[in-house]
Design a protein around this motif. Structure first.
Motif, PDB file in Angstrom:
ATOM      1  N   LEU A 155       0.824  -1.203   0.000  1.00 42.92           N
ATOM      2  CA  LEU A 155       0.000   0.000   0.000  1.00 42.92           C
ATOM      3  C   LEU A 155       0.866   1.264   0.000  1.00 42.92           C
ATOM      4  O   LEU A 155       0.582   2.224  -0.723  1.00 42.92           O
ATOM      5  CB  LEU A 155      -0.938  -0.001   1.211  1.00 42.92           C
ATOM      6  CG  LEU A 155      -1.921   1.160   1.287  1.00 42.92           C
ATOM      7  CD1 LEU A 155      -2.840   1.171   0.078  1.00 42.92           C
ATOM      8  CD2 LEU A 155      -2.729   1.073   2.564  1.00 42.92           C
ATOM      9  N   ALA A 156       1.932   1.242   0.776  1.00 40.29           N
ATOM     10  CA  ALA A 156       2.837   2.400   0.819  1.00 40.29           C
ATOM     11  C   ALA A 156       3.495   2.626  -0.541  1.00 40.29           C
ATOM     12  O   ALA A 156       3.640   3.764  -0.990  1.00 40.29           O
ATOM     13  CB  ALA A 156       3.893   2.195   1.897  1.00 40.29           C
ATOM     14  N   ALA A 157       3.889   1.550  -1.206  1.00 43.32           N
ATOM     15  CA  ALA A 157       4.510   1.682  -2.535  1.00 43.32           C
ATOM     16  C   ALA A 157       3.516   2.246  -3.541  1.00 43.32           C
ATOM     17  O   ALA A 157       3.851   3.153  -4.321  1.00 43.32           O
ATOM     18  CB  ALA A 157       5.027   0.325  -3.002  1.00 43.32           C
ATOM     19  N   ALA A 202       0.883   4.105  -2.882  1.00 45.00           N
ATOM     20  CA  ALA A 202       0.605   5.502  -2.530  1.00 45.00           C
ATOM     21  C   ALA A 202       1.733   6.416  -3.001  1.00 45.00           C
ATOM     22  O   ALA A 202       1.489   7.488  -3.565  1.00 45.00           O
ATOM     23  CB  ALA A 202       0.409   5.629  -1.020  1.00 45.00           C
ATOM     24  N   SER A 203       2.977   5.999  -2.803  1.00 45.08           N
ATOM     25  CA  SER A 203       4.094   6.846  -3.219  1.00 45.08           C
ATOM     26  C   SER A 203       4.149   6.972  -4.736  1.00 45.08           C
ATOM     27  O   SER A 203       4.425   8.050  -5.264  1.00 45.08           O
ATOM     28  CB  SER A 203       5.411   6.308  -2.666  1.00 45.08           C
ATOM     29  OG  SER A 203       5.711   5.055  -3.245  1.00 45.08           O
ATOM     30  N   TRP A 204       3.870   5.894  -5.463  1.00 45.17           N
ATOM     31  CA  TRP A 204       3.847   5.981  -6.921  1.00 45.17           C
ATOM     32  C   TRP A 204       2.674   6.824  -7.395  1.00 45.17           C
ATOM     33  O   TRP A 204       2.764   7.531  -8.409  1.00 45.17           O
ATOM     34  CB  TRP A 204       3.799   4.595  -7.543  1.00 45.17           C
ATOM     35  CG  TRP A 204       5.160   4.008  -7.626  1.00 45.17           C
ATOM     36  CD1 TRP A 204       5.686   3.057  -6.805  1.00 45.17           C
ATOM     37  CD2 TRP A 204       6.196   4.349  -8.549  1.00 45.17           C
ATOM     38  NE1 TRP A 204       6.990   2.783  -7.161  1.00 45.17           N
ATOM     39  CE2 TRP A 204       7.322   3.563  -8.234  1.00 45.17           C
ATOM     40  CE3 TRP A 204       6.279   5.243  -9.603  1.00 45.17           C
ATOM     41  CZ2 TRP A 204       8.506   3.648  -8.939  1.00 45.17           C
ATOM     42  CZ3 TRP A 204       7.470   5.322 -10.309  1.00 45.17           C
ATOM     43  CH2 TRP A 204       8.559   4.534  -9.967  1.00 45.17           C
ATOM     44  N   TYR A 256      -0.670  15.808   4.621  1.00 47.42           N
ATOM     45  CA  TYR A 256      -0.618  14.357   4.726  1.00 47.42           C
ATOM     46  C   TYR A 256       0.415  13.888   5.746  1.00 47.42           C
ATOM     47  O   TYR A 256       0.158  12.980   6.530  1.00 47.42           O
ATOM     48  CB  TYR A 256      -0.330  13.739   3.356  1.00 47.42           C
ATOM     49  CG  TYR A 256      -0.408  12.233   3.362  1.00 47.42           C
ATOM     50  CD1 TYR A 256      -1.642  11.590   3.370  1.00 47.42           C
ATOM     51  CD2 TYR A 256       0.744  11.466   3.381  1.00 47.42           C
ATOM     52  CE1 TYR A 256      -1.718  10.211   3.386  1.00 47.42           C
ATOM     53  CE2 TYR A 256       0.683  10.093   3.400  1.00 47.42           C
ATOM     54  CZ  TYR A 256      -0.552   9.468   3.402  1.00 47.42           C
ATOM     55  OH  TYR A 256      -0.625   8.109   3.425  1.00 47.42           O
ATOM     56  N   MET A 257       1.591  14.515   5.726  1.00 49.15           N
ATOM     57  CA  MET A 257       2.659  14.098   6.640  1.00 49.15           C
ATOM     58  C   MET A 257       2.610  14.855   7.970  1.00 49.15           C
ATOM     59  O   MET A 257       3.414  14.598   8.846  1.00 49.15           O
ATOM     60  CB  MET A 257       4.031  14.298   5.980  1.00 49.15           C
ATOM     61  CG  MET A 257       4.209  13.477   4.705  1.00 49.15           C
ATOM     62  SD  MET A 257       3.998  11.711   4.938  1.00 49.15           S
ATOM     63  CE  MET A 257       5.426  11.320   5.891  1.00 49.15           C
TER      64      MET A 257
END
Length: 80
Positions: A2-4, A6-8, A53-54
């Motif tokens: 999921l993190a990959a 989201a980053s893409w 977001y961060m």
């Protein structure tokens, strides 16, 4: 996974905004103008992402950096 994804997804959105930096853009703008445009687009995407977001806190450094970029845009796009 999921993190990959989201980053893409974020990178894809940023690249979609950088359409002027393709071959068509190079026929209209010079390389220096395209680079400054790319930097402005990158920070226009990154700063809201960092804040919302961060959960980074707002810093006046963001404003000063934006003003410096506006100066760079002025000097790169003015008629010489």
């Amino acid at each position: 996974m999921l993190a990959a994804l989201a980053s893409w997804g974020i990178a894809f959105f940023e690249y979609m905004l950088q359409v002027p930096a393709n071959r068509l853009g190079y026929s209209v703008l010079n390389l220096s103008q395209l680079k400054i445009l790319q930097e402005v687009i990158t920070l226009s995407v990154f700063v809201p992402f960092a804040i919302y977001y961060m959960h980074e806190s707002f810093r006046w450094d963001f404003v000063w950096a934006a003003l410096c970029l506006l100066g760079a845009v002025f000097f790169m796009f003015r008629a010489a």
